[in-house]
Enzyme design. Structure first.
Site, PDB file in Angstrom:
ATOM      1  N   SER A 331      62.320 -23.319  97.596  1.00  0.00           N
ATOM      2  CA  SER A 331      61.245 -23.615  96.643  1.00  0.00           C
ATOM      3  C   SER A 331      61.738 -23.326  95.229  1.00  0.00           C
ATOM      4  O   SER A 331      62.454 -22.351  95.001  1.00  0.00           O
ATOM      5  CB  SER A 331      60.035 -22.736  96.959  1.00  0.00           C
ATOM      6  OG  SER A 331      59.184 -22.678  95.836  1.00  0.00           O
ATOM      7  N   LYS A 370      65.437  -7.000  92.256  1.00  0.00           N
ATOM      8  CA  LYS A 370      64.607  -7.456  91.137  1.00  0.00           C
ATOM      9  C   LYS A 370      65.238  -7.097  89.793  1.00  0.00           C
ATOM     10  O   LYS A 370      64.991  -7.755  88.786  1.00  0.00           O
ATOM     11  CB  LYS A 370      63.213  -6.812  91.231  1.00  0.00           C
ATOM     12  CG  LYS A 370      62.385  -7.317  92.394  1.00  0.00           C
ATOM     13  CD  LYS A 370      61.703  -8.638  92.096  1.00  0.00           C
ATOM     14  CE  LYS A 370      61.027  -9.186  93.334  1.00  0.00           C
ATOM     15  NZ  LYS A 370      60.786 -10.634  93.227  1.00  0.00           N
TER      16      LYS A 370
END
Lengths: 597, 388
Positions: A331, A370
């Site tokens: 995605s 992250k």
């Protein structure tokens, strides 16, 4: 494990355990704790540190209790003179090659070797100091992980983690004898190898050899700077993990206290990554339906299916290295953290009348990858670095302690607005299968106008801790504009832990499995087992965290992303529509193929 | 205790005592259990150093139920001072092949491997040529068994059987936890009979002649003869096959240069025997066992240097996975250096001996466990040479 029971004696006390149990397991049953270092419940047994040696009557040598299976009639002594001498020697030997500069160590107070040294009152250093000066040079090349060879005790937990749980193999054992060390391919820096920054090695390192790069001081500086507006976002899994570092048992939900603590610390605005998790569902769900439409109606052969999720930056770096040919399957949605970052310095700044250059965007994540993700060059859609600092759950716990906050006594508070509203669908992003479940709740309803046909919205087939899970949902009663999906069997798969992701994606690549949608989380259990979560971790702890996540979901008034009022609002006020022009610019990204070495 | 005087034997290298075709066509008709009984009866113990009864090893492997089983010939002859397997493989390789085939027949294996020490790769060409003939013979005899060679890469630790399996499987050569033992889970985690080169030759001879002749040699605990690699301060260094159970004094009389101070029995990982103990030391499993290495030192040698060399060797050759061996070896090495330089008091040697004792019981494999042998025997017997 076998049903056949084996009888043995430990410290003269009889005990029966199933055949195949180890001495450590049998001793646990009698509440005798045998110290271990190289053992970890998530990993294969190494038996190399030798801290757990025990005496077995009749055996010439001592045995590693973590590796030795019980036998009928065995007599074991866990604390004999022979055992004590050997165990103390082993601890002293480990300390002699360990940079025991404990007061300066990030793991001070959380180090298994330090605990053992304290327990055995290792005082005078009997043996010679073997720490090599060259080992004291830190590898801080990665924005996520710091490697300090001088603190490594060669237990190989990191190596086994990287290989067995993650199938990455960034860390390996090199050389032998006194040159033996844990290193990367050709001794390259961590930033320049296949490391996905997942941080699972950190979660299992018993010492300070592998820790996250910490940015607490930088964040404190900005908090104390009156000219800066410091916003903070908190990921779903933080609220069910944080308590473990602050004196609570695993499985405690501390959402309200988390918000309170962040306000006490002095963040100007305490916001929720759940908001952008819901937004991710809108964007990603629409992207999936669009791909399906192109494939089924338009017969567009350039459309790539199955589509995979993109929330997990460890997964993203893994697929860039390992399956670059499958990148079109991923995605294009940014992760919730990065969507939040891009909106904080645009939408939020606009609404609040702030100059984005004065906004400092901090995120609290259960994740070390992250930190890397925030530093990716693609992540500057706002014209600035979208997320400035990423702190792990553990770093936040340290900041809370530094601030003198008695966490368990805090009152619950609510997130600020705007971008502080989240639904149950967003909360479950923190558990493996959660993004899939959240996406199905919304997509099914968009297509059929009805709720997903599962009791109380709980799509249990995609929940659980099996490495790869599959489910099929037949779509019936579609709305007219989605009639091309009538009767389609939506096949989905969920994988967590990169070793499982590799297995799943290998099947996809080799066209041995066909799905429409795949969720992958790099870490075992999903974000709740992330590399930035409190240590220790085990299947049991992760299960408790998962239960807490699903309880949090059920306790929320809104449990479907498309019903999040702030999400509805942002499309009205700012974004227009999912996959619209502005979404495309701010909320979507691209990936780059990377080499294996 | 039985005392044997020194007796040279000629079994291993005797030419024309092994016709593979004749021997195997006869043996492959026999009941495998009878063959095992013969080997057990002979009292043959493994010649690699550990001395596990060979017949039992075969029996255990035979008793395992598995589609795949393996025979492995451990030719990773890495013990310092040992060089007899090289000679055996060079001179009489067919005897080794036959031993492997018999073992394969007995345990039910279809594949055999020779794990050849990396430094012996010069033997590869001739061994492979001879193997081609031998494997063809197996086909001719309609015996489904095939031998091939795997080369080591020069790590001492890969002579340790479980590290050897890891190495063969393409992994890092690190010893495994035991149990399970190789007879249950060896190469590829399948039942495996792994034997030293020399052991396999003796099984060939026992198969040919029955156990009686072998049993007549040696002592109650150490049956048969053994090939010794004699080196050091000797005018006649070389390879000798001798009956087991001789007193070390007789050995020194035959091989020493008249000024022998000590003999290191069993290589770097063995024991150092000083002159005053020669008379009371039996070479065999009841005394000091050896994989074959006999290093003779005369009075010109510094035992500090000897020990230092051994410790350097172990420090480098430890696989590094377990704490007692990886760190212990370094501490012993640097420890005697510190004592020698006067940086630590002589009684630090007592601490080091205790450490060596811990290594003996707490290390994961035989390597780390055996470092105490040379350390304690040299420090105990030549303490003043270490200190001054």
């Amino acid at each position: 494990m076998s049903n056949y029971m084996v009888n043995l004696k430990i410290n003269n006390i009889p005990v029966s355990v199933p055949e195949g149990s180890t001495i450590v397991q049998a001793a646990n049953k009698l509440n005798f704790r045998i110290p271990t270092l190289c053992f970890h419940p998530d990993l294969s047994v190494a038996g190399n540190c030798r801290v757990c040696v025990v005496e077995i009557t009749g055996a010439r040598a001592l045995a590693a209790a973590c590796a030795m299976p019980v036998a009928e009639g065995m007599e074991v002594f866990t604390n004999s003179a022979k055992v004590r001498t050997a165990r103390k020697h082993v601890i002293e030997l480990l300390l002699s090659e360990h940079n025991a500069d404990c007061t300066k160590c990030f793991k001070n107070g959380h180090c298994e070797l330090q605990e053992l040294a304290a327990e055995y009152r290792v005082g005078d250093h009997v043996f010679l100091d073997l720490v090599k000066a060259s080992d004291k040079i830190l590898d801080i090349s990665s924005p996520s992980i710091q490697k300090d060879n001088s603190k490594c005790i060669r237990c190989q937990r990191c190596v086994r983690t990287c290989e067995e749980l993650q199938a990455v193999g960034a860390l390996a054992v090199a050389c032998k004898g006194d040159h033996q060390r844990i290193t990367t391919f050709m001794d390259k820096s961590l930033h320049n190898v296949v490391c996905t920054n997942c941080g699972q090695c950190i979660n299992r390192c018993p010492t300070g050899a592998l820790v996250e790069r910490n940015y607490m001081e930088e964040v404190w500086d900005h908090i104390n700077n009156p000219f800066k507006h410091v916003v903070v976002q908190t990921a779903p899994a933080v609220r069910i993990g944080l308590g473990e570092d602050l004196g609570l048992e695993p499985g405690h939900r501390v959402t309200g206290k988390l918000v309170s603590a962040l306000k006490h610390i002095g963040f100007d605005s305490v916001l929720d990554t759940d908001f952008t998790a819901d937004l991710t569902i809108m964007e990603e769900g629409t992207e999936l339906l669009t791909r399906l439409k192109k494939a089924i109606v338009d017969k567009d052969e350039t459309v790539t299916l199955p589509m995979t999720t993109s929330c997990s930056p460890g997964w993203i770096k893994f697929i860039e290295h390992t399956f670059p040919e499958l990148l079109p399957n991923v995605s294009t949605c940014k992760s919730p953290q990065q969507m939040f970052g891009a909106l904080a310095k645009t939408y939020y700044a606009q609404k609040k009348g702030l100059d984005p250059k004065n906004i400092v965007s901090v995120s609290i994540m259960p994740c070390t990858a992250k930190k890397f993700e925030a530093n990716r060059p693609e992540m500057r859609a706002s014209g600035y670095q979208d997320v400035d600092y990423v702190l792990t759950t553990r770093e936040l716990a340290m900041m809370i302690k530094q601030a003198g906050i008695e966490f368990t006594k805090l009152d619950d508070m609510h997130y600020d607005s705007i971008m502080g509203e989240g639904t149950g669908a967003a909360v479950i992003f923190g558990a493996t299968g959660g993004v899939m479940e959240a996406a199905l709740r919304t997509a099914y309803e968009i297509v059929t106008g009805r709720e997903v046909p599962f009791n109380n919205l709980n799509i249990t087939p995609v929940r659980g801790m099996e490495g790869v899970r599959e489910a099929t949902i037949t779509i019936t009663g579609t709305r007219p504009e989605w009639s091309f999906l009538e009767g389609v069997e939506m096949k989905v798969a969920v994988a967590h832990g990169l070793v499982n992701a590799k297995e799943l994606m290998t099947a996809v690549r080799d066209q041995k499995a066909s799905y429409h949608f795949i969720e992958v989380m790099a870490c075992p259990g999903g974000c709740l087992g992330g590399g930035g979560q409190p240590i220790p971790t085990s299947a049991d702890i992760r299960e408790k965290r998962a239960q807490a996540i699903y309880a949090e979901d059920e306790g929320l008034p809104i449990r479907k992303s498309h019903e999040n009022p702030e999400v509805v609002q942002i499309y009205k006020d700012f974004l227009g529509e999912p996959l619209g022009h502005r979404s495309h610019a701010l909320l979507h990204t691209h990936y780059k193929p990377r080499k294996r070495y | 205790m039985e005392h044997k005087t020194i007796k040279k034997v000629d079994i291993i290298f005797a030419k024309d005592t092994c016709n593979p075709r004749e021997l195997l066509s006869k043996t492959l008709q026999r009941n495998p259990d009878d063959i095992i009984l013969d080997i057990i009866d002979s009292g043959l113990k493994g010649r690699g150093g550990a001395g596990f009864p060979t017949g039992l090893k075969w029996k255990f492997t035979r008793n395992e139920v598995s589609e795949d089983k393996y025979v492995i010939c451990n030719a990773d002859e890495g013990e310092p001072g040992t060089f007899k397997d090289r000679e055996i493989l060079d001179q009489v390789p067919e005897k080794v092949f036959v031993g492997m085939a018999v073992c394969g027949y007995v345990i039910g294996a279809r594949e055999g491997y020779i794990y050849l020490r990396g430094e012996y790769n010069f033997l590869l060409r001739s061994l492979n040529a001879k193997l081609e003939t031998f494997n063809a013979l197996m086909k001719e005899l309609k015996f489904d068994f095939h031998i091939s060679i795997r080369s080591g890469s020069g790590a001492y630790i890969c002579g340790e059987e479980s590290a050897l399996f890891e190495s063969m499987e393409g992994k890092r050569g690190e010893p495994r936890n035991k149990p399970p033992y190789p007879t249950r889970a060896g190469y590829n985690h399948k039942p495996t009979a792994i034997n030293n080169v020399e052991t396999l030759v003796y099984t060939t001879m026992i198969t040919r002649l029955g156990p009686t002749e072998f049993k007549a040699l040696g002592t109650q605990d150490s049956r048969g003869s053994k090939v010794f690699s004699v080196s050091g301060d000797t005018p006649i260094a070389g390879i000798y096959e001798l009956e087991l159970g001789m007193p070390l004094a007789d050995f020194v009389d035959s091989f020493g240069d008249g000024d022998t101070k000590a003999v290191q029995v069993g290589g770097a990982s063995g024991h150092c025997v000083p002159r005053k103990q020669f008379r009371d030391t039996i070479i065999g499993f009841e005394g000091i066992p050896t994989g074959g290495s006999m290093m003779i030192f005369n009075s010109s040698r510094s035992m500090y240097n000897v020990l230092h060399d051994y410790l350097e060797f172990f420090t480098e050759e430890s696989c590094g996975q377990c704490t007692p061996c990886r760190v212990g070896c370094q501490q012993l090495l640097k420890g005697i250096e510190a004592v020698k330089r006067g940086e630590r008091k002589p009684d630090y040697l007592e601490e080091l001996k205790k450490l060596a004792d811990t290594m003996k019981v707490a290390a994961k494999c035989g390597l780390g466990q055996s470092v105490a042998n040379p350390f304690n025997s040299i420090v105990n017997n030549f303490r003043e040479e270490i200190i001054y």
